[in-house]
Write an enzyme that holds these catalytic residues in place. Structure first.
Site, PDB file in Angstrom:
ATOM      1  N   CYS A 166      61.267  22.686  50.746  1.00 55.47           N
ATOM      2  CA  CYS A 166      61.668  22.943  52.133  1.00 55.47           C
ATOM      3  C   CYS A 166      61.670  24.451  52.411  1.00 55.47           C
ATOM      4  O   CYS A 166      60.615  25.046  52.594  1.00 55.47           O
ATOM      5  CB  CYS A 166      63.029  22.306  52.415  1.00 55.47           C
ATOM      6  N   HIS A 212      61.751  17.042  50.915  1.00 52.47           N
ATOM      7  CA  HIS A 212      62.807  17.028  49.898  1.00 52.47           C
ATOM      8  C   HIS A 212      62.517  15.881  48.931  1.00 52.47           C
ATOM      9  O   HIS A 212      63.180  14.839  48.962  1.00 52.47           O
ATOM     10  CB  HIS A 212      64.180  16.847  50.547  1.00 52.47           C
ATOM     11  N   GLU A 234      63.263  15.511  45.966  1.00 52.52           N
ATOM     12  CA  GLU A 234      64.371  15.200  45.057  1.00 52.52           C
ATOM     13  C   GLU A 234      65.167  13.979  45.508  1.00 52.52           C
ATOM     14  O   GLU A 234      65.805  13.303  44.688  1.00 52.52           O
ATOM     15  CB  GLU A 234      65.311  16.408  44.931  1.00 52.52           C
TER      16      GLU A 234
END
Length: 579
Positions: free
Chosen positions: A396, A527, A529
């Protein structure tokens, strides 16, 4: 005499997790671990978090106070515990998995304004509690495949005795009344402190906590006893007697070496067996195949890799919870242990500071964030790593910093983001068109970013396409700014490749340097993750850890990366040793 009301035995079961004595006992991890065990027994499980704060969602909260904001597929900004739920259950949840007091009151007040209460005096009971109940019971609805969950695990945030939690606890009590006691289970987490001077474990805090819970009409079915050591059988029997809980429901949960050991701890204490018996659930034996493989990777790594996380909120590790879990999962993929080096981004503004912080690491991760503080340090860390062939993954804001650093390297010296410097002459990162009102203060900030899952198209044979083993991917997002397309060609002179975009080609989603120029310097506007699982590591994190392991194994001098001057003449950086 009227017939007794009967509840269907096939109804979805509701399990509530509450906490007492102190906060941060691990209610979310306890519920997630129990959910994992029930899933391994062949049951369909979903989870929900009830948060007693007045914010509508955590999207505008300070990361130092709340930790990370976990974004779901449908774009909801939720509590970090929802991330635990997704990782342990290995399933995607929606915005309905997180309910706040702010959402409840906003909904009730809106209904009152529309006249839906027909002139009633709107009160906490029944109107607020009814709204909470409707959110809890809605979790039992069939999913998109028509499958209804066997069990809904609902974590009630806060601590028993808090004023803010009372409406949620009352709603939970009423749910038990409506669905039937045989279809409802209350699991209470409590602290059993060890008093070092006397060498004793104390049960009185748990007794008082359960008494407070019983005073509002809830009798727990089982107790999770949190302690730094095993609670002996004699004390478990005492707690069972004083709290009126079956001895089978008194569960000792000492601190575990890893959060992924918690399901084993609960199973050893037979909590999952007690729950399925008490709720009359069909079940099979726990299938440990996948989880045992995970635990072997957690506890028996073949090697260690050191990753620097260069962030702004490192004083609270929960601000980067999903990032650290995704890094560890990437390590599990390679049978490697990931050692985290927490680096304050301010420390890397100068090359000397970056060298001191990053000289002995094997990879650098630049996470997301907001605001100007620490940005030059993130850019400095990227510059240091780029010149030395040190693997980098930017998420990001990390992608935006990679783009700014690349632009400055080819002579766009004023390159910056409109977020950090609205008056910059070279806004290589600009405000998205539909975000300008929010940035200008003319629209709400909360819930208005580009949120949720969006598709991206990757260039064939790019590093990211090889990592994903696909050219079409979907990732979750949370941002207001994007790469300014007017600067793409000039930035490309640095060698930075825009290797992934939105399907229409407008929004840059992935950037990277060719492997010949840098072994692994990759950024994504997303993102990733948030979609990583301990048993299914995200491919981008697995590739990043793989590159870091290669860097460590090579024990080479850093590669010479050509630095582009604005006149196009190459300037070679002086090689330097890692140490």
């Amino acid at each position: 005499m009227p017939a007794l009301r009967k509840h269907p035995q096939t109804a979805t079961k509701h399990l509530f997790v509450t906490g007492g004595v102190v906060s941060s006992l691990g209610k979310g991890l306890t519920g997630s671990s129990l959910g994992q065990l029930l899933t391994a027994r062949g049951l369909q499980v979903t989870m929900q978090k009830l948060d007693p704060y007045l914010n509508v969602d955590p999207g505008t909260m300070n990361p130092f106070q709340h930790g990370e904001v976990f974004v779901t597929e449908d774009g909801a900004e939720t509590d970090l515990d929802v991330g635990h739920y997704e990782r342990f259950l290995d399933r995607n949840l929606s915005g309905s998995a997180n309910v706040t007091t702010g959402q409840i009151y906003s909904s009730v007040i809106a209904k009152e304004r529309r006249g839906e209460y027909l002139g009633d005096t709107v009160q906490v009971i029944p109107h607020i509690t009814d709204e909470i109940k409707s959110r809890i019971l809605a979790m039992a609805a069939p999913d998109e495949h028509g499958n209804r969950p066997d069990v809904v695990i609902t974590e009630v945030g806060g601590t028993v005795g808090d004023i803010e939690s009372l409406p949620f606890l009352e709603a939970a009590r009423q749910v038990r009344h409506e669905v039937g006691r045989e279809n409802c289970f209350f699991l209470h987490c409590s602290l059993v402190p060890y008093m070092a001077p006397s060498g004793e474990l104390k049960t009185k805090p748990t007794q008082h906590s359960v008494a407070a819970l019983r005073s509002i009409g809830i009798q727990p079915d089982a107790l999770i006893l949190r302690c730094d050591r095993d609670v002996p059988e004699a004390l478990k029997n005492k707690i069972a007697l004083m709290c009126d809980v079956d001895i089978d429901g008194v569960i000792s949960t000492p601190d575990a070496p890893s959060i992924y050991d918690i399901p084993k701890v609960l199973h050893r204490e037979e909590l999952d067996a007690y729950v399925v018996r008490r709720l009359n659930l069909p079940f099979r034996d726990v299938d440990w195949t996948q989880w045992n493989d995970l635990l072997k990777r957690v506890h028996e790594p073949h090697e260690t890799v050191r990753i620097a996380l260069v962030g702004k909120y490192i004083d609270l590790s929960d601000a980067y919870l999903s990032v650290t879990e995704a890094l560890r999962a990437g390590g599990f993929f390679h049978h490697a242990k990931v050692e985290m080096r927490w680096v304050a981004s301010d420390d890397c503004e100068l090359d000397s500071g970056a060298a001191a912080a990053l000289a002995d690491v094997d990879g650098v991760l630049i996470p997301g964030g907001f605001g100007i503080r620490g940005i030059e340090g993130k850019i400095g860390a990227i510059s240091y790593a780029r010149k030395r062939g040190l693997p980098v993954l930017g998420l990001c804001l990390g992608l935006q910093c990679i783009v700014i650093e690349a632009a400055r390297s080819v002579g766009i010296t004023g390159a910056n983001s409109a977020e950090f410097d609205p008056a910059t002459p070279d806004p290589v990162i600009s405000t998205m068109a539909d975000q300008r009102d929010a940035v200008a203060g003319a629209a709400d900030l909360g819930g208005t970013m580009r949120l949720g899952a969006y598709p991206a198209v990757l260039e064939e044979d790019s590093i990211v396409a090889r990592a994903y083993q696909a050219t079409e991917v979907s990732e979750r997002h949370r941002h207001r700014y994007e790469v300014n397309n007017a600067y793409r060609d000039r930035i490309a002179e640095s060698g930075l490749r825009f290797s992934g975009t939105s399907p229409d080609g407008h929004l840059v989603e992935f950037v990277e340097y060719d492997a010949e120029q840098h072994p692994f310097l990759v950024g994504t506007q997303a993102h990733p993750e948030l979609k990583s699982r301990p048993t299914r590591p995200h491919p981008l994190f697995a590739a990043f850890i793989g590159a870091a392991l290669d860097y460590k194994a090579a024990e080479r001098l850093p590669v010479e990366i050509p630095e582009q001057r604005s006149n196009g003449v190459e300037l070679l950086q002086e090689p330097a040793s890692r140490g």
